[in-house]
Design an enzyme around this catalytic site. Structure first.
Site, PDB file in Angstrom:
ATOM      1  N   LEU A  52      62.738  49.752  19.349  1.00 16.14           N
ATOM      2  CA  LEU A  52      63.138  49.010  18.010  1.00 16.14           C
ATOM      3  C   LEU A  52      61.894  47.951  17.791  1.00 16.14           C
ATOM      4  CD1 LEU A  52      64.806  49.037  15.596  1.00 16.14           C
ATOM      5  CD2 LEU A  52      66.308  47.351  16.448  1.00 16.14           C
ATOM      6  N   ASP A  53      61.239  48.219  16.430  1.00 14.65           N
ATOM      7  CA  ASP A  53      60.294  47.277  15.826  1.00 14.65           C
ATOM      8  C   ASP A  53      59.119  46.871  17.015  1.00 14.65           C
ATOM      9  OD1 ASP A  53      61.849  47.385  13.555  1.00 14.65           O
ATOM     10  OD2 ASP A  53      63.096  45.680  14.229  1.00 14.65           O
ATOM     11  N   ALA A  54      59.084  47.820  17.939  1.00 13.05           N
ATOM     12  CA  ALA A  54      57.940  47.461  18.786  1.00 13.05           C
ATOM     13  C   ALA A  54      56.568  48.467  18.765  1.00 13.05           C
ATOM     14  CB  ALA A  54      58.611  47.347  20.195  1.00 13.05           C
TER      15      ALA A  54
END
Lengths: 299, 299, 299, 299
Positions: D242-244
């Site tokens: 996530l969001d990486a």
């Protein structure tokens, strides 16, 4: 053409209703005490307060935003009592605004649509809280965009021969609406000085250059030729002198030798959009005061 | 006054030695192929490469930085062979720079010290890689700063009567040093056009305004009066026309109505310092090309 | 070591002497009226005033700067009378500062000199108005820089074995000076939590990363690995938790794929310098209030 | 639902048709010479060229944009011959794109409309050159916006129970379109890792925070709580974590203590809009290369 403009959003809850008090007067001691004591006396719950004493002009400015439901008195009495304070302070400018009353904006456009799309998208989504009863174009190109958003569009062609008559017609159409703001959203025509004067303080322009550099036509071309390393946009009140009115908002982006004039035009749109929106929003929220050629903008 | 300037830092390791090749020529097809084939043929290990084809001027620019130890040929032969390439490309500008040779910078100052302190601090800590054999001031005020850093300082007073003689003396002192760059580090005097021409491409100024706005004296005062919402600084080559030379670097900061002229002066210093340093560094590393009034800056 | 630090600049003219009044209290109605009426009653000429009501914390903050020569009462009486106002408002934080009294700053450094050079240059030129009685380094490298500026330098080596004793010595040296601020100017050591607590509100760090990203060691390397498109610096109060104290000031610059870790380190210095200076200046001018983990900074 | 999306704009003039060649390979000497010689041999008129050698990853990247009408050979032969060059250079990634072929974008949205309005306005005005055959919402709210712009809208509700089935349906609808990019335009759902993997390199998200700070839900609230002085937005490729994923574009604006969480949400929209548009445009123009977690973006 007479259908009402679409009004997105719902009326605010009563706890959201605000009175905005604005005042400008000669600076001196005790002014803030006078104003804040007045507000304390009527029990006003201050949501936001801003003050500015300008050393060079010797003027004082304030904007107070208070919850309407915190007051026992109504708008009329508030206005009357604030007028007394204003007179005591020799204010030459003061106002009480009730946020229940919606503001009206008229847009003037030509062919370039990016600012228009942006304002209408923000308006339709509720980000820009205003009524838009009319859009006027000196070309028909952007009519379909107005219609997508159910906003009346009038095409008033302007040629060098018809200019006086065309602007008379534009003035008639605009003034019928009694707007709180008239926005030149990339309107590529010079508004006649007489109209600028008549609409003084109501007429806002987005200039696609970092004023005072690159006034007039083709500012990106001028910027390219001069070899600047930043390009910008300026939102300003329009006065009789071209691109020389009080500046409300400005911003810039970095450019370099790889940016052709066309790239500057393309990249500059983002700055124009956001600078116009920010300047316009501040105007609509009564956050902008004029102080000669300068502006005080309480953000 | 003849003592050598202090040279901070240590000589670079041999693996750090570079040849920088720069070239400008009319644009056309096959230029990059010609240059890169040349570099591949001599086995050059390219550390950094930059190319720019300018559509509007029709000119091509390149800067190549190669490891000296990757070549079997020496500087002289490299120069000779690169000259052949340059001639084939009808280059009107080309150069091979050996980074072993240190560059020389002369500074001209008046009373405002912030740019001087900044450059000397960066120089002393090794961030600015250059020799500084001489600082000239038209006031004596900054002499002690030069002396703190063990750099010779000459005071050459300038009055309206002595101006020609004073600039003749300055020219003599500067040229004795054969500098690679002459920096006007807030030197509050207009350099005579004849000297600007003589030092064309060597003379760099930091202007405390966002050019082309606010040329000449007191740009922050001009910015204040005009009510701009951004103030800036501009690093540019000096030409005979005041504050109108090719721009190398610019930057801005946001200001608002709370910023007095004095605050602008104070806050602007940070922009002046960093813009001057960045512009100067790019010049010293042969990253700047002039293309008429525009510059190509390979960062 | 006992010689006084060099104090650049001259004492301010009496018209420049100011009293700075700061106060933080629970928010409520009538606070501004109470404070401004107090100031009006004593005839205070307000040079600068700032107020903030924080909706989420429910706290009120103010900073008032008044001309000392506008008051008939002296510092002692002003302080006593302001204390009464503060108590009436249940303030948990209030202070009257006389700008005649100079503040003292102690610097802790390691080997990286760019922030030190910058602060000393600004101090020497009068831009940073403070006394610097002592610089402490855990390496001797920057001693000569301190000496150039005639500032006492103490070398206190720190190894993993000597850490407690070394910090005890540092604490002793620092506290001897009774400083108003202790700056970690790229001091590459973690200050023990007990000292952080003891110096709470006095200890300022410049972190070379955009917090809360990239805490701890080698933030530019972390930024490079993560592939961010902006790098930054953060000036913050130091607390017992590493790089997690209240933020005073932050800024960033754009980077791209051409910036190696080394380039980020080099380019980041400019941000570190200016962010540290701005944060520190605001602290020294009593413009910073803590509100839990957040700060109110009246610029 | 099968009607073609509206295609604004007109086909480009033949002189506007371009071939875009992209290639990534292990770095080495002679690569640029090899590529540019190839282009020179086929008589390619290079409109724009970019190269990057990454020191840390040891990889080389290039993007070449050439005028289609400058070549005697057609797309098929160009592709075949470029493939030979690519193989010689051991390229693991290379492509030839004909700009005559239009790209397809599918949008996933929830209730927040600002990014959607912005993309559609830019698309409708011709600023964003792509086909949009489908918009999918997990809420029906933005359906009317899609319809205003004559774009098919599918409502696929997602609850915790229906999540797998809902995403299977979304996947089916998306893949039917064979899009070149799938944009999460403030789609407030976590895309299942298996889909992220399947759509690797096609799935772009706009995160309303400055990653890697403030991942996950409510980034503005997190930013407020942490007391940062800048807020930002990040456009990135979506991966299973996530969001990486690899960052394509980021930007920030300054905030201070006067900005409540709600103000951050409001002010952040402008950054989200422009960061998403810039990141997306670069992706659509094949300007973005992945290099592990980093990206090379040729602007």
């Amino acid at each position: 053409m007479t259908s009402p403009a679409r009004t997105p959003g719902t009326p605010p809850a009563s706890s959201e209703r605000r009175y905005i008090l604005t005042l400008a007067c000669p600076d001196g001691t005790g002014i803030v005490a006078r104003i804040t004591t007045f507000l304390a006396d009527i029990g006003g719950w201050i949501v936001e307060a801003a003050y500015h004493s300008d050393d060079e002009s010797g003027r004082f400015f304030t904007r107070q935003e208070i919850r309407a439901d915190s007051l026992a008195i109504d708008y009329t009495e508030l206005s009357a009592r604030f007028a007394e304070v204003a007179q005591a302070l020799k204010a030459d400018q003061f106002q009480v605004i009730d946020t229940l009353g919606r503001k009206k904006m008229v847009l003037l456009v030509s062919k370039e649509g990016h600012c228009l799309y942006d304002l209408l998208g923000r308006w339709h989504s509720g980000e820009l809280d205003v009524d838009i009863p009319l859009i006027i174009g000196n070309h028909p190109d952007l009519g379909p965009v107005a219609h997508m958003f159910d906003i009346p569009f009038m095409h008033v062609p302007i040629t060098s021969e018809t200019k006086p008559a065309a602007f008379a017609e534009i003035a008639r159409l605009v003034e019928e609406q009694q707007p709180d703001v008239i926005v030149l959203a990339r309107f590529m025509q010079v508004v006649p000085p007489a109209l600028c004067e008549k609409w003084d303080g109501l007429l806002i322009n987005i200039h696609h250059g970092f004023l005072p550099s690159f006034r007039g036509a083709k500012p990106y071309h001028q910027a390219y030729q001069r070899g600047v390393k930043l390009i910008g946009a300026t939102c300003h009140y329009v006065t009789g002198e071209l691109d020389a009115g009080p500046i409300i908002e400005q911003d810039v982006i970095h450019v370099d030798h790889t940016d052709s004039t066309a790239a500057m035009v393309r990249r500059g749109r983002d700055i124009e959009r956001s600078v116009l929106f920010r300047g316009l929003s501040n105007h609509l929220q009564n956050r902008v005061f004029r102080d000669g050629l300068r502006t005080v903008v309480f953000k």
